[in-house]
Design a protein around this motif. Structure first.
Motif, PDB file in Angstrom:
ATOM      1  N   HIS A 239     -15.598 -31.808  72.663  1.00  0.00           N
ATOM      2  CA  HIS A 239     -15.719 -30.351  72.715  1.00  0.00           C
ATOM      3  C   HIS A 239     -14.385 -29.688  73.051  1.00  0.00           C
ATOM      4  O   HIS A 239     -14.160 -28.543  72.695  1.00  0.00           O
ATOM      5  CB  HIS A 239     -16.762 -29.951  73.761  1.00  0.00           C
ATOM      6  CG  HIS A 239     -16.299 -30.136  75.172  1.00  0.00           C
ATOM      7  ND1 HIS A 239     -16.339 -31.342  75.818  1.00  0.00           N
ATOM      8  CD2 HIS A 239     -15.759 -29.263  76.059  1.00  0.00           C
ATOM      9  CE1 HIS A 239     -15.867 -31.218  77.038  1.00  0.00           C
ATOM     10  NE2 HIS A 239     -15.493 -29.969  77.219  1.00  0.00           N
ATOM     11  N   ALA A 240     -13.507 -30.428  73.750  1.00  0.00           N
ATOM     12  CA  ALA A 240     -12.203 -29.843  74.102  1.00  0.00           C
ATOM     13  C   ALA A 240     -11.230 -29.854  72.937  1.00  0.00           C
ATOM     14  O   ALA A 240     -10.166 -29.236  73.021  1.00  0.00           O
ATOM     15  CB  ALA A 240     -11.607 -30.597  75.287  1.00  0.00           C
ATOM     16  N   PHE A 241     -11.571 -30.549  71.862  1.00  0.00           N
ATOM     17  CA  PHE A 241     -10.654 -30.666  70.726  1.00  0.00           C
ATOM     18  C   PHE A 241     -11.071 -29.735  69.590  1.00  0.00           C
ATOM     19  O   PHE A 241     -10.968 -30.089  68.423  1.00  0.00           O
ATOM     20  CB  PHE A 241     -10.603 -32.111  70.239  1.00  0.00           C
ATOM     21  CG  PHE A 241     -10.190 -33.082  71.309  1.00  0.00           C
ATOM     22  CD1 PHE A 241      -9.190 -32.752  72.196  1.00  0.00           C
ATOM     23  CD2 PHE A 241     -10.808 -34.300  71.434  1.00  0.00           C
ATOM     24  CE1 PHE A 241      -8.795 -33.624  73.192  1.00  0.00           C
ATOM     25  CE2 PHE A 241     -10.428 -35.192  72.421  1.00  0.00           C
ATOM     26  CZ  PHE A 241      -9.418 -34.856  73.305  1.00  0.00           C
ATOM     27  N   THR A 242     -11.565 -28.558  69.960  1.00  0.00           N
ATOM     28  CA  THR A 242     -11.892 -27.531  68.966  1.00  0.00           C
ATOM     29  C   THR A 242     -10.962 -26.352  69.213  1.00  0.00           C
ATOM     30  O   THR A 242     -11.332 -25.393  69.891  1.00  0.00           O
ATOM     31  CB  THR A 242     -13.356 -27.102  69.075  1.00  0.00           C
ATOM     32  OG1 THR A 242     -14.184 -28.256  69.095  1.00  0.00           O
ATOM     33  CG2 THR A 242     -13.753 -26.230  67.893  1.00  0.00           C
ATOM     34  N   PRO A 243      -9.738 -26.410  68.729  1.00  0.00           N
ATOM     35  CA  PRO A 243      -8.749 -25.392  69.096  1.00  0.00           C
ATOM     36  C   PRO A 243      -8.966 -24.074  68.365  1.00  0.00           C
ATOM     37  O   PRO A 243      -9.693 -23.981  67.368  1.00  0.00           O
ATOM     38  CB  PRO A 243      -7.426 -26.039  68.688  1.00  0.00           C
ATOM     39  CG  PRO A 243      -7.788 -26.944  67.564  1.00  0.00           C
ATOM     40  CD  PRO A 243      -9.169 -27.457  67.871  1.00  0.00           C
ATOM     41  N   ILE A 244      -8.322 -23.065  68.890  1.00  0.00           N
ATOM     42  CA  ILE A 244      -8.306 -21.719  68.311  1.00  0.00           C
ATOM     43  C   ILE A 244      -6.845 -21.317  68.166  1.00  0.00           C
ATOM     44  O   ILE A 244      -6.080 -21.403  69.133  1.00  0.00           O
ATOM     45  CB  ILE A 244      -9.044 -20.720  69.203  1.00  0.00           C
ATOM     46  CG1 ILE A 244     -10.487 -21.167  69.444  1.00  0.00           C
ATOM     47  CG2 ILE A 244      -9.006 -19.321  68.610  1.00  0.00           C
ATOM     48  CD1 ILE A 244     -11.160 -20.449  70.585  1.00  0.00           C
ATOM     49  N   VAL A 245      -6.464 -20.891  67.006  1.00  0.00           N
ATOM     50  CA  VAL A 245      -5.087 -20.468  66.758  1.00  0.00           C
ATOM     51  C   VAL A 245      -5.109 -19.062  66.170  1.00  0.00           C
ATOM     52  O   VAL A 245      -5.679 -18.835  65.094  1.00  0.00           O
ATOM     53  CB  VAL A 245      -4.349 -21.426  65.803  1.00  0.00           C
ATOM     54  CG1 VAL A 245      -2.897 -20.985  65.644  1.00  0.00           C
ATOM     55  CG2 VAL A 245      -4.405 -22.855  66.326  1.00  0.00           C
ATOM     56  N   VAL A 246      -4.519 -18.135  66.891  1.00  0.00           N
ATOM     57  CA  VAL A 246      -4.425 -16.737  66.453  1.00  0.00           C
ATOM     58  C   VAL A 246      -2.966 -16.439  66.152  1.00  0.00           C
ATOM     59  O   VAL A 246      -2.094 -16.622  67.011  1.00  0.00           O
ATOM     60  CB  VAL A 246      -4.959 -15.778  67.527  1.00  0.00           C
ATOM     61  CG1 VAL A 246      -4.801 -14.333  67.080  1.00  0.00           C
ATOM     62  CG2 VAL A 246      -6.415 -16.077  67.843  1.00  0.00           C
ATOM     63  N   GLU A 247      -2.703 -15.987  64.954  1.00  0.00           N
ATOM     64  CA  GLU A 247      -1.344 -15.635  64.537  1.00  0.00           C
ATOM     65  C   GLU A 247      -1.263 -14.128  64.331  1.00  0.00           C
ATOM     66  O   GLU A 247      -1.938 -13.579  63.454  1.00  0.00           O
ATOM     67  CB  GLU A 247      -0.958 -16.373  63.266  1.00  0.00           C
ATOM     68  CG  GLU A 247       0.468 -16.105  62.822  1.00  0.00           C
ATOM     69  CD  GLU A 247       0.861 -16.898  61.591  1.00  0.00           C
ATOM     70  OE1 GLU A 247       1.998 -16.726  61.101  1.00  0.00           O
ATOM     71  OE2 GLU A 247       0.027 -17.701  61.111  1.00  0.00           O
ATOM     72  N   ALA A 248      -0.462 -13.478  65.133  1.00  0.00           N
ATOM     73  CA  ALA A 248      -0.261 -12.035  65.028  1.00  0.00           C
ATOM     74  C   ALA A 248       0.975 -11.751  64.193  1.00  0.00           C
ATOM     75  O   ALA A 248       2.066 -12.260  64.488  1.00  0.00           O
ATOM     76  CB  ALA A 248      -0.117 -11.411  66.415  1.00  0.00           C
ATOM     77  N   VAL A 249       0.811 -10.964  63.154  1.00  0.00           N
ATOM     78  CA  VAL A 249       1.902 -10.641  62.235  1.00  0.00           C
ATOM     79  C   VAL A 249       1.996  -9.128  62.109  1.00  0.00           C
ATOM     80  O   VAL A 249       1.183  -8.375  62.656  1.00  0.00           O
ATOM     81  CB  VAL A 249       1.660 -11.297  60.851  1.00  0.00           C
ATOM     82  CG1 VAL A 249       1.624 -12.812  60.967  1.00  0.00           C
ATOM     83  CG2 VAL A 249       0.361 -10.795  60.227  1.00  0.00           C
ATOM     84  N   SER A 250       3.002  -8.691  61.382  1.00  0.00           N
ATOM     85  CA  SER A 250       3.151  -7.259  61.139  1.00  0.00           C
ATOM     86  C   SER A 250       2.047  -6.763  60.214  1.00  0.00           C
ATOM     87  O   SER A 250       1.392  -7.548  59.521  1.00  0.00           O
ATOM     88  CB  SER A 250       4.524  -6.970  60.529  1.00  0.00           C
ATOM     89  OG  SER A 250       4.642  -7.614  59.263  1.00  0.00           O
ATOM     90  N   LEU A 251       1.836  -5.476  60.214  1.00  0.00           N
ATOM     91  CA  LEU A 251       0.758  -4.904  59.405  1.00  0.00           C
ATOM     92  C   LEU A 251       0.996  -5.133  57.916  1.00  0.00           C
ATOM     93  O   LEU A 251       0.054  -5.397  57.153  1.00  0.00           O
ATOM     94  CB  LEU A 251       0.631  -3.407  59.704  1.00  0.00           C
ATOM     95  CG  LEU A 251      -0.605  -2.703  59.137  1.00  0.00           C
ATOM     96  CD1 LEU A 251      -1.878  -3.330  59.705  1.00  0.00           C
ATOM     97  CD2 LEU A 251      -0.563  -1.217  59.450  1.00  0.00           C
ATOM     98  N   LYS A 252       2.245  -5.072  57.487  1.00  0.00           N
ATOM     99  CA  LYS A 252       2.567  -5.312  56.081  1.00  0.00           C
ATOM    100  C   LYS A 252       2.283  -6.756  55.696  1.00  0.00           C
ATOM    101  O   LYS A 252       1.692  -7.024  54.637  1.00  0.00           O
ATOM    102  CB  LYS A 252       4.027  -4.949  55.820  1.00  0.00           C
ATOM    103  CG  LYS A 252       4.465  -5.137  54.382  1.00  0.00           C
ATOM    104  CD  LYS A 252       5.924  -4.752  54.201  1.00  0.00           C
ATOM    105  CE  LYS A 252       6.369  -4.950  52.761  1.00  0.00           C
ATOM    106  NZ  LYS A 252       7.805  -4.575  52.571  1.00  0.00           N
TER     107      LYS A 252
END
Length: 267
Positions: A239-252
């Motif tokens: 259960h600990a090996f279910t990662p979440i990756v959020v990448e924030a980029v510019s609006l364009k």
């Protein structure tokens, strides 16, 4: 051979400086929190520092009282200890001060809890995260023109023996959640089987996914970057090996990525 080794070492150091440092992932022997990417997380860090300041004052005060008590009532130093029967002033002080300190802690705590629980600002984008046993499904419902043309994708963990150069072990996924920076977002979290949790420390978000319910939380990432999180629910093996990756980029950049994703799904 030496030149090739030096070039490889330089690329490794360059990758660590350019990606690991600003990626907001956990580091070995890390004591503090990850760098704040949202106002909520910045408020949590500031509250932690403020409470720690009060804790230091209390520690110094109590330590001084303890040392004085050990000194004045030590058998060899003072065979005849001082006799303190009663002190009205100190009784009043030690009663009022401990009651005031929790008030200074409670007021910003309540403000933070309210901000984390409520979606105060109308969100520009709504993303739905559906938790499965060992992966997640994300839906960008704002762009759904029909049930057949919805922006939906699965996010699986990169296997431990198959990472590329620059990818973190057991923290990287094949499809990241791409969001625009400096934009108010709403995350809707729900599971498809067992309880899950959608947690990203840099964003100050930990939203539990309860079967049969839709939980929501708001995010406003203030800077571009890559932010890592993991499932925080005890729900079985790996259960600990279910990662979440959020990448924030510019609006364009976000607009171009959404368009490319639509083209890929259409083809």
């Amino acid at each position: 051979m030496e030149r090739q080794m030096m070039a490889e070492l330089f690329r490794t150091l360059e990758w660590r400086f350019l990606t690991i440092a600003p990626c907001d992932a956990a580091e070995p022997w890390q004591l503090g929190s990850q760098d704040a990417a949202t106002p909520i997380m910045q408020g949590i860090i500031d509250l932690h520092h403020d409470i720690f300041f009060f804790l230091i004052l209390i520690l110094v005060f109590v330590s001084r009282i303890l040392v004085r008590a050990l000194w004045h009532f030590h058998e060899q130093t003072n065979p005849i200890p001082q006799r303190i029967v009663h002190g009205t002033t100190i009784e009043i002080i030690r009663t009022i001060f401990p009651s005031i300190i929790p008030m200074f802690i409670a007021i910003p705590s309540f403000a933070l809890l309210y901000s984390m629980d409520e979606v105060v600002v109308d969100p520009a984008i709504t993303i739905k995260a559906i938790g499965h046993q060992w992966y997640r499904t994300y839906e960008y419902s704002d762009y759904n023109s029909s049930d057949d043309q919805s922006l939906t994708f699965d996010s699986y963990t990169i296997p431990e023996d198959d990472p590329e150069l620059g990818q973190s072990r057991l923290l990287e996924v094949d499809n990241r959640v791409v969001v625009p920076a400096k934009t108010h977002l709403r995350m809707i979290v729900t599971p498809a089987d067992v309880p899950h949790s959608w947690a990203v420390p840099s964003s100050g978000v930990k939203c539990d996914a309860v079967p049969g319910r839709l939980n929501q939380t708001s995010i406003s990432v203030q800077r571009e970057g890559v932010y890592y999180g993991q499932c925080s629910e005890i729900r079985g093996t790996n259960h600990a090996f279910t990662p979440i990756v959020v990448e924030a980029v510019s609006l364009k950049d976000y607009g171009s990525r959404v368009s490319n994703q639509f083209i890929l799904q259409t083809n």
